[in-house]
Design a protein around this motif. Sequence first.
Motif, PDB file in Angstrom:
ATOM      1  N   VAL A  65      33.036   8.273 -31.270  1.00 52.05           N
ATOM      2  CA  VAL A  65      34.134   7.328 -31.495  1.00 52.05           C
ATOM      3  C   VAL A  65      33.731   6.256 -32.499  1.00 52.05           C
ATOM      4  CG1 VAL A  65      35.608   5.586 -30.399  1.00 52.05           C
ATOM      5  CG2 VAL A  65      35.127   7.731 -29.209  1.00 52.05           C
ATOM      6  N   ASN A  66      32.538   5.686 -32.300  1.00 47.95           N
ATOM      7  CA  ASN A  66      32.114   4.573 -33.155  1.00 47.95           C
ATOM      8  C   ASN A  66      31.805   5.018 -34.583  1.00 47.95           C
ATOM      9  OD1 ASN A  66      32.392   2.796 -31.008  1.00 47.95           O
ATOM     10  ND2 ASN A  66      30.272   3.028 -30.353  1.00 47.95           N
ATOM     11  N   MET A  67      31.272   6.228 -34.731  1.00 47.15           N
ATOM     12  CA  MET A  67      31.020   6.727 -36.081  1.00 47.15           C
ATOM     13  C   MET A  67      32.334   6.940 -36.828  1.00 47.15           C
ATOM     14  SD  MET A  67      27.919   6.808 -37.008  1.00 47.15           S
ATOM     15  CE  MET A  67      28.131   7.808 -38.475  1.00 47.15           C
ATOM     16  N   SER A  68      33.339   7.456 -36.123  1.00 47.02           N
ATOM     17  CA  SER A  68      34.655   7.628 -36.753  1.00 47.02           C
ATOM     18  C   SER A  68      35.221   6.275 -37.169  1.00 47.02           C
ATOM     19  CB  SER A  68      35.616   8.328 -35.786  1.00 47.02           C
ATOM     20  OG  SER A  68      35.162   9.610 -35.463  1.00 47.02           O
ATOM     21  N   ALA A  69      35.062   5.269 -36.295  1.00 42.12           N
ATOM     22  CA  ALA A  69      35.570   3.931 -36.605  1.00 42.12           C
ATOM     23  C   ALA A  69      34.842   3.331 -37.808  1.00 42.12           C
ATOM     24  CB  ALA A  69      35.416   3.026 -35.383  1.00 42.12           C
ATOM     25  N   LEU A  70      33.519   3.529 -37.855  1.00 46.73           N
ATOM     26  CA  LEU A  70      32.744   2.992 -38.979  1.00 46.73           C
ATOM     27  C   LEU A  70      33.169   3.638 -40.295  1.00 46.73           C
ATOM     28  CD1 LEU A  70      30.379   1.184 -39.878  1.00 46.73           C
ATOM     29  CD2 LEU A  70      28.851   3.134 -39.469  1.00 46.73           C
ATOM     30  N   LEU A  71      33.397   4.933 -40.268  1.00 46.55           N
ATOM     31  CA  LEU A  71      33.794   5.637 -41.487  1.00 46.55           C
ATOM     32  C   LEU A  71      35.192   5.231 -41.951  1.00 46.55           C
ATOM     33  CD1 LEU A  71      32.382   9.193 -40.662  1.00 46.55           C
ATOM     34  CD2 LEU A  71      31.536   7.608 -42.397  1.00 46.55           C
ATOM     35  N   ILE A  72      36.094   4.929 -41.009  1.00 41.96           N
ATOM     36  CA  ILE A  72      37.446   4.539 -41.417  1.00 41.96           C
ATOM     37  C   ILE A  72      37.429   3.163 -42.078  1.00 41.96           C
ATOM     38  CG2 ILE A  72      38.197   3.430 -39.262  1.00 41.96           C
ATOM     39  CD1 ILE A  72      40.349   5.624 -41.538  1.00 41.96           C
ATOM     40  N   VAL A  73      36.449   2.327 -41.729  1.00 43.34           N
ATOM     41  CA  VAL A  73      36.309   1.027 -42.399  1.00 43.34           C
ATOM     42  C   VAL A  73      36.091   1.237 -43.897  1.00 43.34           C
ATOM     43  CG1 VAL A  73      34.812  -0.985 -42.647  1.00 43.34           C
ATOM     44  CG2 VAL A  73      35.485  -0.217 -40.373  1.00 43.34           C
ATOM     45  N   VAL A  74      35.193   2.160 -44.232  1.00 40.01           N
ATOM     46  CA  VAL A  74      34.902   2.446 -45.646  1.00 40.01           C
ATOM     47  C   VAL A  74      36.092   3.130 -46.302  1.00 40.01           C
ATOM     48  CG1 VAL A  74      33.365   3.679 -47.214  1.00 40.01           C
ATOM     49  CG2 VAL A  74      32.444   2.627 -45.131  1.00 40.01           C
TER      50      VAL A  74
END
Length: 730
Positions: free
Chosen positions: A312-321
């Motif tokens: 979940v957190n990796m997906s969230a981090l990638l959507i920031v970029v």
Amino acid sequence: MPLIFWLVPLGSLMALGFAYYFFRQMMSASEGTDQMKKIARHVREGASAYLRQQYKVVIIVFLVITVIFSFLAYGLGVQNKWVPFAFLTGGFFSGLAGYFGMKAATYASARVANACRTSLNSGLRLAFRSGAVMGLVVVGLVLLDISAWFIVLNLLIPEAMDGYKLMTITAIMLTFGMGASTQALFARVGGGIFTKAADVGADLVGKIEAGIPEDDPRNPATIADNVGDNVGDVAGMGADLFESFAASILATALLGAAAFIGYGTEIQTKAVIAPMVIAAIGTLLSIAGVFMVRTREGAGQKELLRSLGFGVNMSALLIVVASFLVLYLLQLPNYLGLWGAIVTGLLAGIAIGQSTEYFTASAYGPTRKIASSSQTGPAPLIINGVGTGLISAAVPLFIIAVAITLAYSFATGFSFDVGKLNYGLYGIGIAAVGLLATLGITLATDAYGPIADNAGGNAEMCGLDPEVRRRTDALDALGNTTAATGKGFAIGSAALTALALLASYFEEVRMMFVKFLDRPLELINGIPAIEASFMDFVTHYEVHLMNPRVIVGIFLGVMSVFVFSGMTMNAVGRAAQKMVGEVRRQFLSIPGIMEGTTDPDYARCVAISTREAQKEMMLPSLIALLIPVIVGLLFGVSGVAGLLIGTISSGFALAIFMANAGGAWDNAKKYIEEGHFGGKGSEGHKAAVIGDTVGDPFKDTSGPSLNILIKLMVMAAVVTVGVAVSYSML
């Protein structure tokens, strides 16, 4: 149409394609022994029968509402003529998403139990990827319907001056969200009543009176309990988050059309498609996140939580970029500020999830303290659970308050000039989209819970090795936490989405004057309607706290939330009474049940839950649809504005309290069942079971239904705005 828009239908097709891939992967796994297959078939048939019956009722309701909308559009001319069709498609796709998710879950449960015969990691991966079917179907169908409507309406709606073509298109598309909300409320309320009536009956008579384990095949209500997990926590929850995702995108698109109406068609179009594109990229990143979830054998609860959290957190981090790149490519004015609003929404979602996890997971102090209070009986345990739930509501409320402030400030460049209000509201809307951008994987963690729960039931009913049940119990306890986290996440998104919808309400008021009622030159605060700003309409309708119509509306909104919650709680209570009576009757009158030589009448318990859910879901659901119309007729636009403010604020707080209190009671019971404070069968365990049955309708019926009530009441007000503008009595 900008080239980047085509990421939206592409994201839809990718999501649906991977959902099918995960479904086929799950179906290729072994379902286990003949007995495991038999139990799974009973659950599958019961869930399908319930949904067929529910959809029959919902179809009738939809037809009636469509006739009313058609009369408003074609008879009175206070609504766009596309609205009835958009309403129907929203309801259809919402129901379809729930149905597909339920089918995947009912096929997965026995396969997950069988995978747990091999290892914990095998069970986790299969359960999670089966849950991902629901997550990806939901986001895929939302993006499919939104992109299709946007393309069709762009072709068919005639050009209009001053950017009003896009205003008209987004206003029509918002009705799609109301169809989704209406279907979702029936699914959540009906499914919640079904599952909790069965759950309470199974626990009170089976665990406490008969002293048999949870999911024991001798318990007549155990199949109904497992069916309920699928129709309430999977189909109902899928329809719920389908409309959250759709509403956040559509409300933000309308606010974008309004905020950038003077910037030219190109910029205005980019502002409209920005939330769609961000949601599409979030969907693609969710698919990547699903592949990141894995764990080791013997993992504890904190390690299992980290395994899911990593994806979940990796997906969230990638959507920031990725969202930064989208806004940069679109070159919207103040794109850095809008990116800040998106990041704010994402961080708010993560923070609400962490807060919910802290207050509901057995790995942390609040739930363990509730479990320890079981040593002095059910009353202290229930009191502690209520207190924990009340305190837990403070954190998400504070997070949302900070998120609203920051999202508004980023979007306006930290200017609180009234002239920049539209930009600030667009920022709040796009923050809601940011919060829900990775819904594909977030929803997978939620749908995973009922699958793991059913897997444990299958293992118990089939008498599998105790080690298998230990593994399914570990996955189930994790599922309770992820489900509670998902509910907190959904309720948080509901608050931001509802605020965006509230702003959309006044944009719809403006559209009434300019397009549908053909009164563009009527003076609004001394300015022709076609030139009037958002605040001109607010001033014209006296939407302030000194207006008694606004105050009355606020009180009526709070009243609606509490009446709705009371009605759904009582509905579960009445249905559970009948279930308890039936389970007791079978134990007393059918010889051989307790000895295991005779099968209970499972079908009769399923029939009771089905009948009671269909009967009890109608009145609470109609409240959400009727009250905004009635208040609009009596008190006009200002009364409706107050109604929506009261509903959003009180509904959000009450929903968080109920979801967290219920989740904490449930995990306190499971913590005791792991061997703490006396373990299974002890007096403390019996007290915890009673607390869990009190919390069941809190967390699975009334609480999650409230976030739909919030948005549906706003949606109903938006869609029937012509009634409030043209026919109000005061």
